[in-house]
Each structure stands twice: as C-alpha cells, then as structure tokens.
Design a protein around this motif. Structure first.
Motif, mmCIF file in Angstrom:
data_model
loop_
_atom_site.group_PDB
_atom_site.id
_atom_site.type_symbol
_atom_site.label_atom_id
_atom_site.label_comp_id
_atom_site.label_asym_id
_atom_site.label_seq_id
_atom_site.Cartn_x
_atom_site.Cartn_y
_atom_site.Cartn_z
ATOM 1 N N VAL A 177 0.848 -1.188 0.000
ATOM 2 C CA VAL A 177 0.000 0.000 0.000
ATOM 3 C C VAL A 177 0.888 1.245 0.000
ATOM 4 C CG1 VAL A 177 -1.705 1.324 1.292
ATOM 5 C CG2 VAL A 177 -1.877 -1.175 1.182
ATOM 6 N N VAL A 178 0.606 2.171 -0.918
ATOM 7 C CA VAL A 178 1.376 3.411 -1.038
ATOM 8 C C VAL A 178 0.589 4.597 -0.490
ATOM 9 C CG1 VAL A 178 2.391 5.033 -2.694
ATOM 10 C CG2 VAL A 178 2.743 2.572 -2.970
ATOM 11 N N ARG A 179 -0.686 4.687 -0.854
ATOM 12 C CA ARG A 179 -1.544 5.759 -0.351
ATOM 13 C C ARG A 179 -2.992 5.343 -0.539
ATOM 14 N NH1 ARG A 179 -2.052 10.593 -4.752
ATOM 15 N NH2 ARG A 179 -2.228 9.281 -6.616
ATOM 16 N N ALA A 180 -3.895 6.090 0.091
ATOM 17 C CA ALA A 180 -5.314 5.746 0.015
ATOM 18 C C ALA A 180 -6.148 7.008 0.179
ATOM 19 C CB ALA A 180 -5.673 4.738 1.094
ATOM 20 N N ARG A 181 -7.357 6.971 -0.391
ATOM 21 C CA ARG A 181 -8.276 8.105 -0.229
ATOM 22 C C ARG A 181 -9.393 7.736 0.744
ATOM 23 N NH1 ARG A 181 -12.907 10.853 -1.235
ATOM 24 N NH2 ARG A 181 -12.654 13.078 -1.722
ATOM 25 N N PHE A 182 -9.614 8.625 1.696
ATOM 26 C CA PHE A 182 -10.652 8.452 2.698
ATOM 27 C C PHE A 182 -11.693 9.548 2.539
ATOM 28 C CE2 PHE A 182 -6.895 6.428 4.254
ATOM 29 C CZ PHE A 182 -7.331 5.315 4.957
ATOM 30 N N ARG A 183 -12.952 9.169 2.581
ATOM 31 C CA ARG A 183 -14.008 10.159 2.455
ATOM 32 C C ARG A 183 -14.517 10.567 3.839
ATOM 33 N NH1 ARG A 183 -16.054 5.378 0.704
ATOM 34 N NH2 ARG A 183 -17.729 4.450 1.959
ATOM 35 N N ALA A 184 -14.990 11.792 3.905
ATOM 36 C CA ALA A 184 -15.568 12.319 5.140
ATOM 37 C C ALA A 184 -16.774 13.154 4.752
ATOM 38 C CB ALA A 184 -14.525 13.138 5.894
ATOM 39 N N HIS A 185 -17.349 13.864 5.704
ATOM 40 C CA HIS A 185 -18.489 14.725 5.396
ATOM 41 C C HIS A 185 -18.490 15.891 6.384
ATOM 42 C CE1 HIS A 185 -20.652 13.022 8.875
ATOM 43 N NE2 HIS A 185 -20.145 11.855 8.492
ATOM 44 N N PRO A 186 -19.055 17.015 5.992
ATOM 45 C CA PRO A 186 -19.058 18.173 6.887
ATOM 46 C C PRO A 186 -19.740 17.849 8.213
ATOM 47 C CG PRO A 186 -19.698 18.825 4.679
ATOM 48 C CD PRO A 186 -19.664 17.326 4.679
ATOM 49 N N GLY A 187 -19.141 18.348 9.276
ATOM 50 C CA GLY A 187 -19.703 18.107 10.600
ATOM 51 C C GLY A 187 -19.481 19.285 11.517
ATOM 52 N N ASP A 188 -20.020 19.184 12.697
ATOM 53 C CA ASP A 188 -19.855 20.231 13.701
ATOM 54 C C ASP A 188 -18.498 20.055 14.383
ATOM 55 O OD1 ASP A 188 -21.111 22.348 15.562
ATOM 56 O OD2 ASP A 188 -20.413 20.779 16.948
ATOM 57 N N SER A 189 -17.664 21.079 14.294
ATOM 58 C CA SER A 189 -16.299 20.978 14.819
ATOM 59 C C SER A 189 -16.275 20.607 16.297
ATOM 60 C CB SER A 189 -15.551 22.293 14.598
ATOM 61 O OG SER A 189 -15.375 22.536 13.218
ATOM 62 N N ALA A 190 -17.171 21.203 17.061
ATOM 63 C CA ALA A 190 -17.205 20.907 18.496
ATOM 64 C C ALA A 190 -17.570 19.452 18.753
ATOM 65 C CB ALA A 190 -18.198 21.836 19.194
ATOM 66 N N ALA A 191 -18.522 18.941 17.982
ATOM 67 C CA ALA A 191 -18.943 17.554 18.159
ATOM 68 C C ALA A 191 -17.833 16.582 17.749
ATOM 69 C CB ALA A 191 -20.206 17.282 17.349
ATOM 70 N N ILE A 192 -17.123 16.925 16.675
ATOM 71 C CA ILE A 192 -16.014 16.086 16.220
ATOM 72 C C ILE A 192 -14.929 16.035 17.290
ATOM 73 C CG2 ILE A 192 -14.167 15.856 14.517
ATOM 74 C CD1 ILE A 192 -16.115 17.216 12.504
ATOM 75 N N SER A 193 -14.560 17.195 17.818
ATOM 76 C CA SER A 193 -13.523 17.257 18.850
ATOM 77 C C SER A 193 -13.947 16.513 20.107
ATOM 78 C CB SER A 193 -13.205 18.715 19.185
ATOM 79 O OG SER A 193 -12.673 19.380 18.052
ATOM 80 N N ALA A 194 -15.220 16.640 20.453
ATOM 81 C CA ALA A 194 -15.719 15.954 21.638
ATOM 82 C C ALA A 194 -15.662 14.438 21.472
ATOM 83 C CB ALA A 194 -17.148 16.400 21.934
ATOM 84 N N ARG A 195 -16.005 13.949 20.281
ATOM 85 C CA ARG A 195 -15.959 12.504 20.030
ATOM 86 C C ARG A 195 -14.523 11.988 20.110
ATOM 87 N NH1 ARG A 195 -17.274 7.565 20.900
ATOM 88 N NH2 ARG A 195 -17.190 6.152 19.114
ATOM 89 N N MET A 196 -13.570 12.745 19.547
ATOM 90 C CA MET A 196 -12.181 12.305 19.604
ATOM 91 C C MET A 196 -11.655 12.335 21.032
ATOM 92 S SD MET A 196 -10.674 13.939 16.073
ATOM 93 C CE MET A 196 -8.981 13.569 16.518
ATOM 94 N N ALA A 197 -12.057 13.329 21.797
ATOM 95 C CA ALA A 197 -11.656 13.388 23.202
ATOM 96 C C ALA A 197 -12.229 12.207 23.975
ATOM 97 C CB ALA A 197 -12.112 14.707 23.817
ATOM 98 N N GLU A 198 -13.467 11.829 23.646
ATOM 99 C CA GLU A 198 -14.110 10.678 24.288
ATOM 100 C C GLU A 198 -13.344 9.396 23.980
ATOM 101 O OE1 GLU A 198 -18.478 8.432 24.297
ATOM 102 O OE2 GLU A 198 -17.995 9.898 22.745
ATOM 103 N N ILE A 199 -12.929 9.249 22.719
ATOM 104 C CA ILE A 199 -12.181 8.055 22.322
ATOM 105 C C ILE A 199 -10.841 8.001 23.041
ATOM 106 C CG2 ILE A 199 -10.932 7.002 20.385
ATOM 107 C CD1 ILE A 199 -13.286 7.904 18.584
ATOM 108 N N ARG A 200 -10.140 9.126 23.104
ATOM 109 C CA ARG A 200 -8.851 9.154 23.802
ATOM 110 C C ARG A 200 -9.018 8.819 25.280
ATOM 111 N NH1 ARG A 200 -7.892 13.653 20.353
ATOM 112 N NH2 ARG A 200 -8.649 15.075 21.968
ATOM 113 N N ALA A 201 -10.036 9.386 25.891
ATOM 114 C CA ALA A 201 -10.266 9.126 27.317
ATOM 115 C C ALA A 201 -10.617 7.662 27.559
ATOM 116 C CB ALA A 201 -11.389 10.030 27.832
ATOM 117 N N ASN A 202 -11.405 7.080 26.652
ATOM 118 C CA ASN A 202 -11.782 5.677 26.771
ATOM 119 C C ASN A 202 -10.553 4.779 26.675
ATOM 120 O OD1 ASN A 202 -12.599 2.980 25.291
ATOM 121 N ND2 ASN A 202 -14.438 3.681 26.353
#
Length: 294
Positions: A177-202
């Motif tokens: 594997v050399v590289r790959a494309r990942f798709r995303a979609h527009p979201g609420d920045s605060a909600a995204i940050s909160a979810r990542m913080a939740e994952i890190r804390a978990n």
C-alpha cells in the motif's frame, strides 16, 4: 547474499528491528529497505528475485518480531509516504501517515466520519491491509480507493477489489500500500472534537496505552469479546518470563521490561490454550508475528 536492483533509498543489512516495534523485542532484518519514493519501491519489487522473502512493516504497533529476526527484505515506508492532502470532501493519505494524525486533519477541517481512526494505533498502510477498526467503524467504511505498488508498477484498486472483511484485506501478491483516499463529510467541529476526546479518554481508561504492548492480541470471536473469554479463563495478569497479560485489559500482552519475543508469543499461546480448555473457543491472533525463533 541477497542481490538487490539499483535503488535510491536506504539499504541496511542486519538491521535491528526491536527499537521500531512497540514491544521493543525481536531480532534483526536480514535487509531493511526504506524506499526514497514510490518509484524506488516499484524498482525493488520489480528487481527482487521471487524466492527472496518480502515483508512490509509500518508503525510496528501490532507486531511481534521473533528473536531470530526476519529473513529476506523488510520494507519500511518513511517520510516520503507520510503526506496527508485534502481532496474535496476527503483526504489522500500516504501509507506511512499515522491513523490518529489523519483523524486530527479531518477534525481541523471540520470534516466528520474519521474520528474512529484516532483510537487505532498504527499507520494508514497497515490499517488498510488489515481493515482496522474501532469504536463501531472499520477502514472499509470510509475508504474510496487504494494505490498499491507491485512489480508491474502502481495501480489504484477499488474497495470491492480488496474484498475487505474483519481484520483482513486481499492485497495483490507482494503488493505494498502506497496511499489511500478516505471520504468524510461536513460536521460540527465541536462535536467532532468531543468525540475524539471521548475516544482518547476511553483508551486511557481501559487500555495500557503507555506500556510496551502491541494492542489487541486476539480477534473477537463471532458474538463474543476476546478479553471477556480470557478473563473468564483466569488469564488476567498471567506471566511468562518478562511478558504479562495486562491487568487493565486482558486482551493486551505486555513487555514488563525483560521479555523476549518468545516470552510474549509463548504467553499468547498459553492464553489460547487456557481459553480453549475453558470454553472451547479457539482465539485467533490479531497481532502479526514475523520471522524465525532464536
């Protein structure tokens, strides 16, 4: 001696691998090659004799390198393969980019859907190769295409071509594997940050993330959790040499400081035997084991 074609990247013979693995154990690579770029990687694949073993490692987060080392050529992709570029509603990430860093790029851009990657230790190449997953999502769920190097050159593969399934993708023989494309979609920045913080804390609360470990040791059997079966079999805290089953999360094996690769792999096999005897389930290794015994 293994013959190599003309290459521009770094070639190192009898190269120590233990320092690059998260367990910090194992013997050397017969040859370690860090390609300068994708064309250099293709040159190796095209010029290497088919009977020479070829192994690809990434961040080495879920890897046991056995004490006798790895014969043949070991490829490790470096900085030239670590770029992450915005591409419309997604990102193109190099195989050496870290999963968590891609998640951070998406969060900074206000794009959702890649938060789960922040909970997967390792690099993009390995995540694609094993269809890594965590927190309710898998790589295949957000993957558009993968560029893979083979002896014939570089080619983009669609997700259906990879036949992704639980902790596995079908790469071409000796494909990297050399590289790959990942798709995303527009979201609420605060909600995204909160979810990542939740994952890190978990992760911090439930996993020995600061120990010398290799992540989840065994795959979850259908309809069950590997850690629960290990715990029920009485293996929490079990020791073999310098290796230990984590008290915090018993699907993690630890190098307590003096373990050999044989200690860690042997402890894993002890756990498998106990679980098999206790409930009849045969645990399957999720951690990749490479090389030969001492």
């Amino acid at each position: 001696m293994i013959a190599l074609p003309p290459l521009r990247g770094r070639v190192q013979r009898d190269a120590p691998l233990a320092p690059v693995t998260w367990f910090r154990v194992g013997g050397p690579a017969e040859i370690l090659f860090r390609p300068a770029d994708a064309d250099d990687l293709v040159a190796l694949l095209a010029g290497l004799a088919e009977d020479v073993p070829l192994t690809v490692i990434g961040a080495a987060s879920n890897l046991i390198v056995r004490d006798g080392g790895v014969p043949g050529v070991v490829v490790r992709l470096g900085g030239a393969f670590g770029a992450i570029e915005r591409d419309g509603d997604g990102f193109i990430a190099g195989a050496a980019a870290l999963d968590a860093v891609l998640a951070e790029h998406a969060a900074a851009a206000g794009l959702a859907g890649l938060e789960f990657l922040s909970g997967i230790p390792g690099s993009i190449g390995g995540a694609v190769a094993m269809n890594a997953g965590a927190y309710g999502a898998e790589v295949k769920d957000v993957l558009d295409w993968v560029e893979i190097a083979t002896a014939a050159g570089l080619r983009k593969h669609s997700v259906p071509e990879l036949n992704c399934r639980y902790r596995h993708s079908d790469l071409p023989p000796r494909g990297v594997v050399v590289r790959a494309r990942f798709r995303a979609h527009p979201g609420d920045s605060a909600a995204i940050s909160a979810r990542m913080a939740e994952i890190r804390a978990n992760r911090e609360a439930s996993q020995p993330v600061r120990a010398r470990t290799g992540g989840s040791t065994f795959r979850n059997p259908p309809g069950a959790k590997a850690w629960a079966l290990i715990d029920a079999a009485g293996c929490r805290g079990m020791v073999r040499g310098g290796a230990q089953v984590s008290e915090k999360h018993c699907n993690f094996l630890l190098n307590t400081g003096t373990a050999t690769a044989a200690d860690i792999e042997g402890l894993g096999e002890d756990v498998r035997a106990h679980v098999k005897e206790h409930c009849g389930t045969e645990l399957i290794w999720e951690i990749i084991r490479l090389g030969v015994p001492a």
